[in-house]
Design a protein around this motif. Structure first.
Motif: not given
Length: 400
Positions: A182-201
């Motif tokens: 699975a691919g995950h995004s932690f773009y700031p607006g997500k429910n779990l958001g970073a303070l910049g771009d971030a993601g995970a598999v």
């Protein structure tokens, strides 16, 4: 009253001091990449999702790209193989596939759930199909028993685009742990958001995890030794530390979103507004709250709409957006142009019906195109006050 669509400042301030302390800790440590903060967050997020492995990367799109690329490097897939995916999604789902020379095969959504219609998937499977990619769009669970059965029947990989659904569940398991990866995004607006771009598999496959980790680190599994021609796509230490703070509060924040959604479902009564099927809370973490704006003189029910209706539908939506804006309420369209209608894909072979037995013209996907013209997302945030939620409902119901 002002009701922003989403105030990232307010979201950050909910746990602001802990976030600032986490950033200070990294700054003072002098170690800014591939350190202890990454290790901690990856372990905590893998535990949360329910997988053996989590590999941090630069953003959610990269997470998807690395999954498909790793399967190609491992010989599981090759360019030209087909991947079934929902037509109604953010374009990143398509980009991860086409970036690797794989062929997206679009399947229409169910117009009531807004997720991929599992009754249409089997007809799209061919001898070249290697995977089904589901997207838990808007925070709504897209997984079904039928999809699991099809993957088993045809020996297909199941990939999840979990960019919008951190914390969602299906039969008690978290989305992001339901398939092969699975691919995950932690773009700031997500429910779990970073303070910049971030993601995970996330994955349970050790070979896939090792390949993805190497690909995202220039292709290297050992310093200065390169097994693959990779890229630089790493999660930095500050973002990892911040995400680890916010992860502790994710379920609490989701519960607040669900409370907002419950009020919307219980009180929005405007006949021009159609709400998607209400799911049990375990199946919806309400990253977004999408509604469909109806044109009363043409196909008042979502069922049976045709591609001839969008222009009329869009006019009503535009008036609703203006009405809400006049009352201080922010809205966003998710998404105004469907991926198969984007200029970047206008000449792509997969985007012509001859590939699917048609006359060779550009794909026509009526339900997806209707949603592009009619969807509107209302404010949704764990920071919304009772008064703000009530104001949104009042103004929506007053619209004519």
């Amino acid at each position: 009253m002002q009701v922003p669509f989403l105030s990232l400042k307010d979201v950050t301030n909910m746990h602001g001091e802990e976030i600032r302390e986490a950033a200070r800790r990294v700054i003072d440590s002098g170690w800014y990449l591939q350190g202890k903060e990454n290790e901690l967050f990856e372990q905590h997020y893998a535990d949360y999702i329910g997988t053996k492995y989590c590999i941090g990367c630069a953003n959610g799109l990269d997470a998807l790209i690395w999954i498909w690329r790793a399967y190609i490097e491992l010989g599981v897939m090759q360019p030209g193989d087909e991947v079934i995916l929902p037509a109604n999604t953010y374009i990143a789902t398509h980009l991860g596939i086409t970036e690797n020379g794989l062929v997206p095969v679009c399947v229409e959504p169910d117009p009531h759930t807004l997720e991929v219609d599992d009754s249409l998937i089997e007809a799209a499977i061919t001898s070249r199909t290697k995977a089904i990619c589901i997207v838990h769009l808007y925070g709504r669970c897209a997984m079904t028993e039928r999809i699991a059965e099809l993957c088993k029947k045809y020996n297909l990989k199941l990939i999840e685009d979990n960019a919008q659904a951190h914390g969602c569940r299906f039969n008690g398991k978290r989305t992001g742990s339901l398939g092969d990866a699975a691919g995950h995004s932690f773009y700031p607006g997500k429910n779990l958001g970073a303070l910049g771009d971030a993601g995970a598999v996330t994955t349970n496959d050790p070979e896939l995890a090792a390949a993805i980790r190497a690909l995202a680190n220039y292709g290297s599994q050992k310093k200065y030794v390169f097994k693959y021609t990779g890229r630089n796509s790493r999660l930095d230490e500050i973002q990892a530390a911040i995400l680890d703070v916010k992860l502790k509060y994710l379920d609490e924040d989701i519960a607040k979103r669900q409370a907002v959604a419950a009020y919307y479902y219980d009180h929005i009564s405007n006949p021009l507004i159609e709400l998607p099927t209400r799911l049990p809370d375990e199946n919806n973490v309400y990253h977004l709250f999408p509604v469909v704006v109806k044109e009363p003189n043409l196909n008042p029910s979502l069922k049976g709409r045709t591609s001839e209706s969008p222009s009329l539908q869009g006019r009503v939506r535009d008036r609703l957006i203006a009405h809400l804006n006049e009352h201080g309420i922010g809205t966003v369209i998710h998404y105004p142009i469907a991926p198969h209608k984007q200029e970047c894909y206008q000449h792509a072979a997969w985007n012509h019906s001859s590939l699917q037995g048609g006359d060779g013209g550009r794909l026509v996907l009526p339900i997806t195109e209707m949603l592009a013209d009619c969807e509107l997302s209302l404010p949704m945030s764990p920071c919304m006050t009772k008064e703000q939620v009530e104001w949104v409902v009042k103004c929506v119901n007053e619209f004519k």
